[in-house]
Design a protein around this motif. Sequence first.
Motif, PDB file in Angstrom:
ATOM      1  N   VAL A  23       0.839  -1.199   0.000  1.00  0.00           N
ATOM      2  CA  VAL A  23       0.000   0.000   0.000  1.00  0.00           C
ATOM      3  C   VAL A  23       0.877   1.253   0.000  1.00  0.00           C
ATOM      4  N   ALA A  24       1.934   1.244   0.817  1.00  0.00           N
ATOM      5  CA  ALA A  24       2.842   2.393   0.861  1.00  0.00           C
ATOM      6  C   ALA A  24       3.509   2.608  -0.500  1.00  0.00           C
ATOM      7  N   GLY A  25       3.881   1.490  -1.150  1.00  0.00           N
ATOM      8  CA  GLY A  25       4.502   1.599  -2.468  1.00  0.00           C
ATOM      9  C   GLY A  25       3.564   2.189  -3.507  1.00  0.00           C
ATOM     10  N   VAL A  26       2.301   1.781  -3.483  1.00  0.00           N
ATOM     11  CA  VAL A  26       1.304   2.318  -4.425  1.00  0.00           C
ATOM     12  C   VAL A  26       1.098   3.810  -4.185  1.00  0.00           C
ATOM     13  N   ILE A  27       1.067   4.200  -2.907  1.00  0.00           N
ATOM     14  CA  ILE A  27       0.951   5.623  -2.590  1.00  0.00           C
ATOM     15  C   ILE A  27       2.162   6.385  -3.142  1.00  0.00           C
ATOM     16  N   GLY A  28       3.339   5.750  -3.028  1.00  0.00           N
ATOM     17  CA  GLY A  28       4.538   6.377  -3.564  1.00  0.00           C
ATOM     18  C   GLY A  28       4.479   6.546  -5.072  1.00  0.00           C
ATOM     19  N   LEU A  29       3.965   5.545  -5.777  1.00  0.00           N
ATOM     20  CA  LEU A  29       3.820   5.647  -7.232  1.00  0.00           C
ATOM     21  C   LEU A  29       2.859   6.773  -7.605  1.00  0.00           C
ATOM     22  N   PHE A  30       1.759   6.854  -6.881  1.00  0.00           N
ATOM     23  CA  PHE A  30       0.774   7.905  -7.151  1.00  0.00           C
ATOM     24  C   PHE A  30       1.372   9.288  -6.873  1.00  0.00           C
ATOM     25  N   GLN A  31       2.174   9.360  -5.817  1.00  0.00           N
ATOM     26  CA  GLN A  31       2.803  10.630  -5.464  1.00  0.00           C
ATOM     27  C   GLN A  31       3.751  11.117  -6.560  1.00  0.00           C
ATOM     28  N   ILE A  32       4.441  10.178  -7.210  1.00  0.00           N
ATOM     29  CA  ILE A  32       5.410  10.544  -8.249  1.00  0.00           C
ATOM     30  C   ILE A  32       4.712  10.982  -9.535  1.00  0.00           C
ATOM     31  N   GLY A  33       3.772  10.158 -10.003  1.00  0.00           N
ATOM     32  CA  GLY A  33       3.208  10.435 -11.323  1.00  0.00           C
ATOM     33  C   GLY A  33       1.716  10.241 -11.459  1.00  0.00           C
ATOM     34  N   GLY A  34       1.019  10.205 -10.360  1.00  0.00           N
ATOM     35  CA  GLY A  34      -0.426  10.055 -10.427  1.00  0.00           C
ATOM     36  C   GLY A  34      -0.838   8.669 -10.909  1.00  0.00           C
ATOM     37  N   ILE A 286       8.730  -2.325  -4.880  1.00  0.00           N
ATOM     38  CA  ILE A 286       8.104  -1.057  -5.285  1.00  0.00           C
ATOM     39  C   ILE A 286       8.635   0.091  -4.424  1.00  0.00           C
ATOM     40  N   VAL A 287       8.689  -0.152  -3.105  1.00  0.00           N
ATOM     41  CA  VAL A 287       9.186   0.880  -2.195  1.00  0.00           C
ATOM     42  C   VAL A 287      10.651   1.180  -2.496  1.00  0.00           C
ATOM     43  N   GLY A 288      11.434   0.130  -2.767  1.00  0.00           N
ATOM     44  CA  GLY A 288      12.837   0.329  -3.105  1.00  0.00           C
ATOM     45  C   GLY A 288      13.012   1.186  -4.344  1.00  0.00           C
ATOM     46  N   TRP A 289      12.166   0.949  -5.371  1.00  0.00           N
ATOM     47  CA  TRP A 289      12.245   1.764  -6.588  1.00  0.00           C
ATOM     48  C   TRP A 289      11.855   3.205  -6.297  1.00  0.00           C
ATOM     49  N   TRP A 290      10.831   3.393  -5.453  1.00  0.00           N
ATOM     50  CA  TRP A 290      10.425   4.743  -5.065  1.00  0.00           C
ATOM     51  C   TRP A 290      11.576   5.483  -4.373  1.00  0.00           C
ATOM     52  N   LEU A 291      12.297   4.772  -3.501  1.00  0.00           N
ATOM     53  CA  LEU A 291      13.437   5.379  -2.814  1.00  0.00           C
ATOM     54  C   LEU A 291      14.511   5.812  -3.818  1.00  0.00           C
ATOM     55  N   SER A 292      14.793   4.937  -4.783  1.00  0.00           N
ATOM     56  CA  SER A 292      15.815   5.253  -5.784  1.00  0.00           C
ATOM     57  C   SER A 292      15.387   6.429  -6.658  1.00  0.00           C
ATOM     58  N   PHE A 293      14.115   6.442  -7.066  1.00  0.00           N
ATOM     59  CA  PHE A 293      13.606   7.505  -7.928  1.00  0.00           C
ATOM     60  C   PHE A 293      13.752   8.873  -7.248  1.00  0.00           C
ATOM     61  N   ASN A 294      13.519   8.891  -5.936  1.00  0.00           N
ATOM     62  CA  ASN A 294      13.601  10.149  -5.194  1.00  0.00           C
ATOM     63  C   ASN A 294      15.006  10.424  -4.644  1.00  0.00           C
ATOM     64  N   GLN A 295      15.975   9.584  -5.050  1.00  0.00           N
ATOM     65  CA  GLN A 295      17.376   9.747  -4.656  1.00  0.00           C
ATOM     66  C   GLN A 295      17.551   9.760  -3.125  1.00  0.00           C
TER      67      GLN A 295
END
Length: 426
Positions: A23-34, A286-295
């Motif tokens: 769920v946290a990962g999906v929220i992160g994806l939405f936060q990045i690009g909707g 998913i969370v790991g990718w979100w972390l990398s995307f946001n540096q």
Amino acid sequence: MIVALAFVAFVVLGLPIGFALGVAGVIGLFQIGGENFFALGPGKMFNGLNIFPFLAMPFFILAGEIMNHTGITNRLVSLAQVLVGHFRGGLAHTNMLASVFFAGLTGAATADAAAFGKTLVPAMVKEGYDRDYACAVTAAGSIIGPTIPPSGLMVVYGSLMGVSIGGLFAAGILPGLIICAVCMGVIAIGARANNLPQAEERARLPQIWATFKHSILALIMPVIILGGILGGIVTPTEAAAIAVGYALFIGVFVYRKIGVNDLIQMLIRTARVTGVIFVIIAFASIVGWWLSFNQIPQMVATQILSVSDNRYVIIALIIGLLLAIGMVMDITAILIILAPVLVPLTASIGLEPIHAGIIFVLALNISLMTPPVGACLFVLSSVTGEPLERIAAKLWPFLLAEILVLFVFAFFEDLALFVPRLLGFA
């Protein structure tokens, strides 16, 4: 920040850790690009699991299930008892040494805690040990399982970070043995204070030899696994599959204790354990990718380096972070999320990849026995009925001793890499 808060909130509400990560990962994806980024989720989950060495994990789990079902645990305990049972507090020493033998079969701390919680803890209580002390000894010894190979955590770390799994296996042998020796020292030092039973008569050589022969088939399996991997003959996945074949042969044709229904139940238990682990890995990807995307890794490294550029201070900070988070979170999820964040930092201070890996594994293994979310404590409490807080109160001398071992191996690279270098992995 909203992703971290969402994860913590869902965990507090009781959602399983894997789904809280999802769920946290999906929220992160939405936060990045909707909504457009939602389609990335399944691909990231699949890529997180599409790593061939991960196949070793269900094989190792199944091999451990088969060997446990055949009564191997009792044979290994008997061997440990004839070797160290003559010391004061002999069953406590036996518990610790049996964990070393058991490590080569399952590589899982919770499996060790459950097996010895059902067998050795009642035996120790019957001999006059306090139940909370018996559980504490069992918890302290249980982390030897995922330290001495095979280790599922090492498979995950090596697969994710591109580090030799064989090298990590080699690096885990010495720390596991030293943890056993140090904990036996803690038992010996506290023998009088804890009023441990007096020693039994020392076993004679014929009795030791007879017990060894009785246990030889169990002891061969770690030799097959480690010999094949460290000798470069097979990969960890192939060694795990061979271990399953060997365990099946022993269980069906030698001990004759495995039937079709038994095998079905063992496969079901293996699927359940593997499923839990893989759900965590998939969603954590998913969370790991979100972390990398946001540096985030770069920001964390910058913050830590702003505190100090001293190698040993940074290592201590990393260990402290791992131990602290390990008190409240599943260690597989921690590894998948934090390894990509912290490993670049370890590289910047010159840590050899295998050395960094063994620091991660040791720290997270130790967190399995730290309250409030130490998995081994929960297993022992549920198996024995002993309150978790009473076990934790008797555990602290062992915990401090194991943390000391962790820092020794973290600060002294030559010691940590002695076996891997000897075998040509580092």
